[in-house]
Enzyme design. Structure first.
Site: not given
Ligand code: GDP
Ligand code: IMO
Ligand code: MG
Length: 432
Positions: A13, A16, A40-41, A223
């Protein structure tokens, strides 16, 4: 040849999705190599928000090709649902999505086993996304998994599935006193297979051709380093290699063809699920960061645990992945922060630690050593040029870069595509 890998440098999270979406503008192919719909991207552009779980973020740009590699575990129902959502949103995926014939499948019994195993662990649970990711990778390694190619051959699929179901039923009954309901499962999956048939191909051969033709390929890691099955905080990890090697094995791409590695980190640290987190903030502070950063799981909605930036972890991520360029996201979340703490080292029982402990129990007991930096207490939200950042914000970034010995190639100042700074003269800038 340009083949760049994007990896999460923390516990996932990191942003990415936002980063890959931005970079994708300069690439032809975007490929997912591992993980599944536990990812979840989030991508936000033109006021629209997408959360992609299986489909690479490149799909959102009309002229890009998107690849789901052999190392990904695919829940075909989840993929079909995601493709339907994309189609409804006006994104045409036909001819642009390529699904590996070697990717392993997730079945409902994997989800069930994921939940049962977690429940059995009680307090010691991993806190998985309950998508069946772990059990599906278990079957893959145990050489009893079913793959995308099996879906396309009904007769053999039915035979193989019946064999596995028999074994799974016996196991569920014996271990958990739980009955498996698999009525209609084979036909349901074969129908999903028909929906996906047009996308299925040998994605290693596809990418090999693309690279030989001089196409630019971006690998979208899921991840993060600390969730890697080998190098993360085992057992509080996911079941795939979320580090750079996962790109090679997951896509069948030789390491010699990778031309650069980008690591993504937040300006602070978050983690969902259980496991050690040395720089975790106390409740009140964590809540403030969670609110400002909207730190709730993109997939599960779970509140994310929040903490200070941890340079020990980032140093480790730089080492394991060979990170050439670091992206720092969510800088704007610290806009009102008077002081910022950064962990520069760990001590264990009074002695400084030189290496990342292998034991989760030990990592849970380290004492972080902090440096306190001045906050900037000014709005950075949406800033697109480095020189417009307040001096204290640039000091913070320089401190991170100096401590790690790695350039900062991109800074994100908001969730939208445009809220991005790419400093000139960096390696990252040379790849765009
Ligand atoms: P990922 O799994 O690495 O793709 O990250 P996620 O999408 O799960 O979580 C990142 C969250 O931060 C999302 O809600 C993005 O919209 C948000 N986000 C990404 N970059 C920024 C930033 O520079 N500032 C803020 N405030 N939010 C951001
Ligand atoms: P992105 O790509 C954050 C975490 C889960 C749990 C552990 C194992 O959005 O960054 P699983 O369901 O994979 O067996 O869970 O890994 N986890 C993540 N945490 N971002 C993710 O993906 C994750 N995918 C799995 O919360 O701790
Ligand atoms: Mg994510």
């Amino acid at each position: 040849m340009t083949a760049i890998v994007v990896v999460g440098a923390q516990w996932g999270d990191e942003g990415k999705g936002k980063v890959v979406d931005y970079l994708a503008g300069s690439f032809d192919y975007v490929a997912r190599c591992q993980g599944g719909h536990n990812a979840g991207h989030t991508v936000i552009f033109n006021g629209r928000r997408f959360v992609l779980q299986l489909t690479p973020c490149g799909i959102l740009r009309p002229d890009k090709q998107a690849v789901i590699g052999a190392g990904v575990v695919v829940d075909p129902a989840a993929l079909v649902a995601e493709l339907e959502q994309l189609t409804q949103a006006g994104i045409d995926v036909d001819g642009r999505l390529h699904l590996s014939n070697r990717a392993h499948l997730i079945f409902p019994y994997h989800r069930l086993l994921d939940k049962l195993a977690e429940a059995a662990l009680g307090e010691a649970k991993i806190g998985t996304t309950s998508r069946g990711i772990g059990p599906a990778y278990e079957d893959k390694m145990a050489r009893r998994g079913l793959r995308v190619c099996d879906l396309l051959d009904p007769e053999s699929f039915r035979t193989k599935l019946a064999r596995v179901v028999k074994e799974k039923s016996a196991f569920c009954e014996a271990a958990f006193r739980e009955r498996l309901d698999t009525a209609g499962l084979a036909e349901q999956y074969l129908a999903l297979g028909e929906r996906l048939r047009g996308f299925v191909t040998d994605t290693s051969a596809l990418l090999d051709r693309a690279l030989r033709e001089g196409r630019r390929v971006l690998f979208e890691g899921a991840q993060g380093t600390m969730l890697d099955i080998d190098h993360g905080t085992y057992p509080y990890v996911t079941s795939s290699n979320a580090t750079v090697g996962g790109a090679c094995t997951g896509l069948g791409i030789a390491p010699t063809r990778i031309t650069g590695v980008i690591g993504v980190t937040k300006a602070y640290t978050t983690r969902v699920g259980s496991g050690p987190f040395p720089t975790e903030m106390p409740d009140l502070e964590a809540r403030q960061v969670r609110d400002r950063g909207n730190e709730y799981g993109a997939v599960t909605g779970r509140p994310r645990r929040c903490g200070w930036l941890d340079l020990v972890i980032l140093r480790y991520a730089v080492m394991i992945n060979g990170i050439d360029s670091l992206v720092v996201t969510k800088l704007d979340v610290f806009d009102t922060q008077p002081e910022i703490q950064v962990c520069v080292g760990y001590s264990y029982r009074g002695t400084p630690l030189e290496e990342m402990p292998a034991e989760a129990e030990k990592l849970a007991q380290v004492q972080p050593r902090y440096r306190t930096l001045r906050g900037w207490q000014a709005a950075t939200s949406g800033i697109r040029e480095l020189h417009r950042l307040p001096q204290a914000a640039r000091d913070y970034l320089n401190f991170i870069s100096d401590e790690l010995g790695v350039e900062i190639g991109m800074i994100s100042t908001g969730p939208e595509r445009e809220a991005t700074i790419v400093p000139e003269g960096t390696r990252l800038a040379s790849w765009l």
